[in-house]
Write a protein that holds these residues in place. Structure first.
Motif, PDB file in Angstrom:
ATOM      1  N   THR A 137       0.843  -1.193   0.000  1.00  0.00           N
ATOM      2  CA  THR A 137       0.000   0.000   0.000  1.00  0.00           C
ATOM      3  C   THR A 137       0.878   1.244   0.000  1.00  0.00           C
ATOM      4  O   THR A 137       2.011   1.218   0.470  1.00  0.00           O
ATOM      5  CB  THR A 137      -0.947   0.027   1.219  1.00  0.00           C
ATOM      6  N   TRP A 138       0.328   2.337  -0.506  1.00  0.00           N
ATOM      7  CA  TRP A 138       1.097   3.580  -0.573  1.00  0.00           C
ATOM      8  C   TRP A 138       0.143   4.772  -0.482  1.00  0.00           C
ATOM      9  O   TRP A 138      -1.059   4.640  -0.668  1.00  0.00           O
ATOM     10  CB  TRP A 138       1.912   3.656  -1.883  1.00  0.00           C
ATOM     11  N   GLY A 139       0.694   5.935  -0.196  1.00  0.00           N
ATOM     12  CA  GLY A 139      -0.096   7.168  -0.169  1.00  0.00           C
ATOM     13  C   GLY A 139      -0.391   7.659   1.235  1.00  0.00           C
ATOM     14  O   GLY A 139      -0.232   6.943   2.223  1.00  0.00           O
ATOM     15  N   GLU A 140      -0.800   8.925   1.311  1.00  0.00           N
ATOM     16  CA  GLU A 140      -1.086   9.570   2.592  1.00  0.00           C
ATOM     17  C   GLU A 140      -2.490  10.168   2.582  1.00  0.00           C
ATOM     18  O   GLU A 140      -3.075  10.406   1.529  1.00  0.00           O
ATOM     19  CB  GLU A 140      -0.072  10.692   2.877  1.00  0.00           C
ATOM     20  N   SER A 141      -2.972  10.470   3.778  1.00  0.00           N
ATOM     21  CA  SER A 141      -4.310  11.021   3.951  1.00  0.00           C
ATOM     22  C   SER A 141      -4.523  12.290   3.137  1.00  0.00           C
ATOM     23  O   SER A 141      -5.578  12.493   2.552  1.00  0.00           O
ATOM     24  CB  SER A 141      -4.563  11.302   5.429  1.00  0.00           C
ATOM     25  N   HIS A 142      -3.519  13.172   3.102  1.00  0.00           N
ATOM     26  CA  HIS A 142      -3.660  14.456   2.412  1.00  0.00           C
ATOM     27  C   HIS A 142      -2.726  14.577   1.217  1.00  0.00           C
ATOM     28  O   HIS A 142      -2.468  15.673   0.729  1.00  0.00           O
ATOM     29  CB  HIS A 142      -3.428  15.611   3.394  1.00  0.00           C
ATOM     30  N   GLY A 143      -2.227  13.432   0.737  1.00  0.00           N
ATOM     31  CA  GLY A 143      -1.442  13.436  -0.488  1.00  0.00           C
ATOM     32  C   GLY A 143      -2.353  13.463  -1.696  1.00  0.00           C
ATOM     33  O   GLY A 143      -3.579  13.579  -1.591  1.00  0.00           O
ATOM     34  N   LYS A 144      -1.769  13.316  -2.888  1.00  0.00           N
ATOM     35  CA  LYS A 144      -2.555  13.366  -4.111  1.00  0.00           C
ATOM     36  C   LYS A 144      -3.457  12.143  -4.244  1.00  0.00           C
ATOM     37  O   LYS A 144      -4.588  12.242  -4.733  1.00  0.00           O
ATOM     38  CB  LYS A 144      -1.632  13.473  -5.328  1.00  0.00           C
ATOM     39  N   ALA A 145      -2.955  10.996  -3.821  1.00  0.00           N
ATOM     40  CA  ALA A 145      -3.732   9.763  -3.978  1.00  0.00           C
ATOM     41  C   ALA A 145      -3.220   8.702  -3.019  1.00  0.00           C
ATOM     42  O   ALA A 145      -2.172   8.849  -2.378  1.00  0.00           O
ATOM     43  CB  ALA A 145      -3.632   9.254  -5.415  1.00  0.00           C
ATOM     44  N   LEU A 146      -3.995   7.626  -2.908  1.00  0.00           N
ATOM     45  CA  LEU A 146      -3.588   6.431  -2.191  1.00  0.00           C
ATOM     46  C   LEU A 146      -3.787   5.248  -3.127  1.00  0.00           C
ATOM     47  O   LEU A 146      -4.537   5.336  -4.097  1.00  0.00           O
ATOM     48  CB  LEU A 146      -4.415   6.213  -0.916  1.00  0.00           C
ATOM     49  N   GLY A 147      -3.125   4.152  -2.811  1.00  0.00           N
ATOM     50  CA  GLY A 147      -3.313   3.001  -3.680  1.00  0.00           C
ATOM     51  C   GLY A 147      -2.636   1.759  -3.157  1.00  0.00           C
ATOM     52  O   GLY A 147      -2.106   1.722  -2.039  1.00  0.00           O
ATOM     53  N   VAL A 148      -2.650   0.736  -3.995  1.00  0.00           N
ATOM     54  CA  VAL A 148      -2.072  -0.554  -3.623  1.00  0.00           C
ATOM     55  C   VAL A 148      -1.637  -1.287  -4.883  1.00  0.00           C
ATOM     56  O   VAL A 148      -2.236  -1.126  -5.951  1.00  0.00           O
ATOM     57  CB  VAL A 148      -3.103  -1.402  -2.837  1.00  0.00           C
ATOM     58  N   VAL A 149      -0.565  -2.042  -4.763  1.00  0.00           N
ATOM     59  CA  VAL A 149      -0.129  -2.954  -5.818  1.00  0.00           C
ATOM     60  C   VAL A 149      -0.309  -4.369  -5.292  1.00  0.00           C
ATOM     61  O   VAL A 149       0.178  -4.703  -4.210  1.00  0.00           O
ATOM     62  CB  VAL A 149       1.334  -2.716  -6.221  1.00  0.00           C
ATOM     63  N   VAL A 150      -1.036  -5.192  -6.027  1.00  0.00           N
ATOM     64  CA  VAL A 150      -1.283  -6.588  -5.658  1.00  0.00           C
ATOM     65  C   VAL A 150      -0.455  -7.469  -6.587  1.00  0.00           C
ATOM     66  O   VAL A 150      -0.632  -7.436  -7.807  1.00  0.00           O
ATOM     67  CB  VAL A 150      -2.777  -6.952  -5.789  1.00  0.00           C
ATOM     68  N   ASP A 151       0.452  -8.243  -6.015  1.00  0.00           N
ATOM     69  CA  ASP A 151       1.305  -9.127  -6.807  1.00  0.00           C
ATOM     70  C   ASP A 151       1.032 -10.572  -6.390  1.00  0.00           C
ATOM     71  O   ASP A 151       0.925 -10.869  -5.204  1.00  0.00           O
ATOM     72  CB  ASP A 151       2.781  -8.786  -6.565  1.00  0.00           C
ATOM     73  N   GLY A 152       0.904 -11.452  -7.362  1.00  0.00           N
ATOM     74  CA  GLY A 152       0.690 -12.864  -7.059  1.00  0.00           C
ATOM     75  C   GLY A 152      -0.732 -13.326  -7.249  1.00  0.00           C
ATOM     76  O   GLY A 152      -1.058 -14.476  -6.938  1.00  0.00           O
ATOM     77  N   CYS A 153      -1.603 -12.455  -7.754  1.00  0.00           N
ATOM     78  CA  CYS A 153      -2.979 -12.882  -8.023  1.00  0.00           C
ATOM     79  C   CYS A 153      -2.980 -13.780  -9.258  1.00  0.00           C
ATOM     80  O   CYS A 153      -2.454 -13.401 -10.305  1.00  0.00           O
ATOM     81  CB  CYS A 153      -3.887 -11.679  -8.250  1.00  0.00           C
ATOM     82  N   PRO A 154      -3.556 -14.976  -9.162  1.00  0.00           N
ATOM     83  CA  PRO A 154      -3.574 -15.873 -10.330  1.00  0.00           C
ATOM     84  C   PRO A 154      -4.279 -15.245 -11.526  1.00  0.00           C
ATOM     85  O   PRO A 154      -5.193 -14.439 -11.377  1.00  0.00           O
ATOM     86  CB  PRO A 154      -4.353 -17.090  -9.818  1.00  0.00           C
ATOM     87  N   ALA A 155      -3.851 -15.629 -12.704  1.00  0.00           N
ATOM     88  CA  ALA A 155      -4.492 -15.156 -13.932  1.00  0.00           C
ATOM     89  C   ALA A 155      -5.865 -15.816 -14.092  1.00  0.00           C
ATOM     90  O   ALA A 155      -6.098 -16.924 -13.622  1.00  0.00           O
ATOM     91  CB  ALA A 155      -3.619 -15.476 -15.143  1.00  0.00           C
TER      92      ALA A 155
END
Length: 365
Positions: free
Chosen positions: A14-32
């Motif tokens: 996860t990344w981002g702050e409460s008052h930053g431009k955005a928040l988000g997440v990168v999910v790695d390992g999800c099956p196709a």
């Protein structure tokens, strides 16, 4: 700052702050091949977003998610899934008058001591808004589990001194009241209790319970990666959680061994238990019965009631925290608990596929 990654095979960052431009997440390992749309994720984000009732912060955020990668023609590709949620209603100036003040119950003091610097705008990474990335990733994990018939349901079991009556438990009621309580009468009592608390410029804590049905047997690794140990870590990583119980929890200390043991039986050639004090996990490994856990949530630390504290100059002062804050965190944390449970179980599910030779042969033969 380390510590923003979770999981081993199904991994999120996860990344981002409460008052930053955005928040988000990168999910790695999800099956196709998992069918996934932004709408699938938005359902859970809508449960967590602010401004939904008079008992939540009035900050207006749509928490609209965008899938940036990892999905093509409605299905996951097996590559990292990147999700972003843009902040739209920051009011950073609301925090300028307390930028040098250590708010009681907040991370201000320890962040300053550890890093020599902190983002005072809504607590930065320590804000509850950080959980939006977890919820987005958790929605993917929940959909993967649902494809196997695994059902995760969390709900508010208490608000302050008001607890649900288990004889009145109604699952259909959970989404019908602002507290996500499965007891309509308890919900009405909680509403009045919070109204009185808010008049006194104060806040409330509570508890969240989570049940998981149709859990596969064999999830969890002995010793350090026990299923219950990892679930406890996952839930305790939520900022407002102060305790986690699994199965009988703290009540186990009041029971004898005969009372606490779950006796085995046979029904229709299947092994069953007469009780479930273990909460679905024995020896750190799931036994196929329902997982039951409880999380204790502290009261919101941001209150307008006068509190003594100090500032970064070592001066004793009084503080009244104004701005947009939740008088209770519990309802918005319900879906966060679901997310962390789902992320833990999916990771253990993928690990368990390599625990036996016959399972490996099924995949590669």
């Amino acid at each position: 700052m380390a510590g923003s990654n979770f999981g081993d095979l199904f991994k999120i960052s996860t990344w981002g702050e409460s008052h930053g431009k955005a928040l988000g997440v990168v999910v790695d390992g999800c099956p196709a091949g998992l069918e996934l749309t932004e709408e699938d994720i938005q359902i859970d984000l809508n449960k967590r977003k602010p401004g939904q009732s008079s008992f939540a912060t009035p900050r207006k955020e749509s928490d609209q998610v965008e899938i940036l990668s990892g999905v093509f023609e409605g299905k996951t590709t097996g590559t990292p899934i990147s999700l972003v949620i843009f902040n739209q209603d920051q009011r950073s100036k609301d925090y300028s008058n307390i930028k040098d003040v250590y708010r009681p119950g907040h991370s201000d003091f320890v962040y300053d001591n550890k890093y020599g610097f902190r983002d005072y705008r809504g607590s930065g990474r320590a804000s509850g808004r950080e959980t939006s990335g977890r919820v987005a990733a958790g929605a993917i994990a929940k959909k993967l589990l649902a494809s196997l018939g695994v059902e995760i349901t969390a709900y508010t079991s208490s608000v302050g001194p008001i607890s649900i009556n288990r004889d009145k438990f109604d699952k259909s009621e959970i989404l019908k009241n602002p507290f996500y309580m499965p007891d309509v009468d308890a919900s009405k009592e909680a509403e009045q209790y919070l109204i009185d608390i808010m008049k006194d410029q104060n806040s409330s804590g509570g508890t969240i319970e989570c049940i998981v049905n149709n859990v596969p047997k064999g999830l969890g690794e002995p010793v350090f990666d026990k299923c219950d140990a990892l679930l406890a870590k996952a839930i305790m990583s939520i900022g407002a959680v102060k305790a986690v119980e699994i199965g009988s929890g703290t009540n186990a200390s009041k029971m004898t061994g005969f009372e606490h043991n779950d006796f085995y039986d046979i029904e229709s050639d299947n092994v069953v238990k007469q009780t479930n004090n273990a909460g679905g996990i024995v020896g750190g490994i799931t036994d196929g019965s329902q997982i039951f856990l409880k999380a204790t949530i502290k009261p919101t630390p941001s209150i307008e009631k006068t509190q003594p504290t100090i500032n970064s100059f070592g001066e004793k002062i009084d503080i009244n925290i104004h701005g947009r804050h939740d008088p209770i965190i519990v309802p918005r944390a319900v879906v966060v608990v679901e997310a962390m449970v789902a992320l833990t179980l999916v990771d253990l599910l993928l690990k368990s596929m390599t625990s036996r030779m016959d399972l490996i042969k099924k995949v590669f033969n």
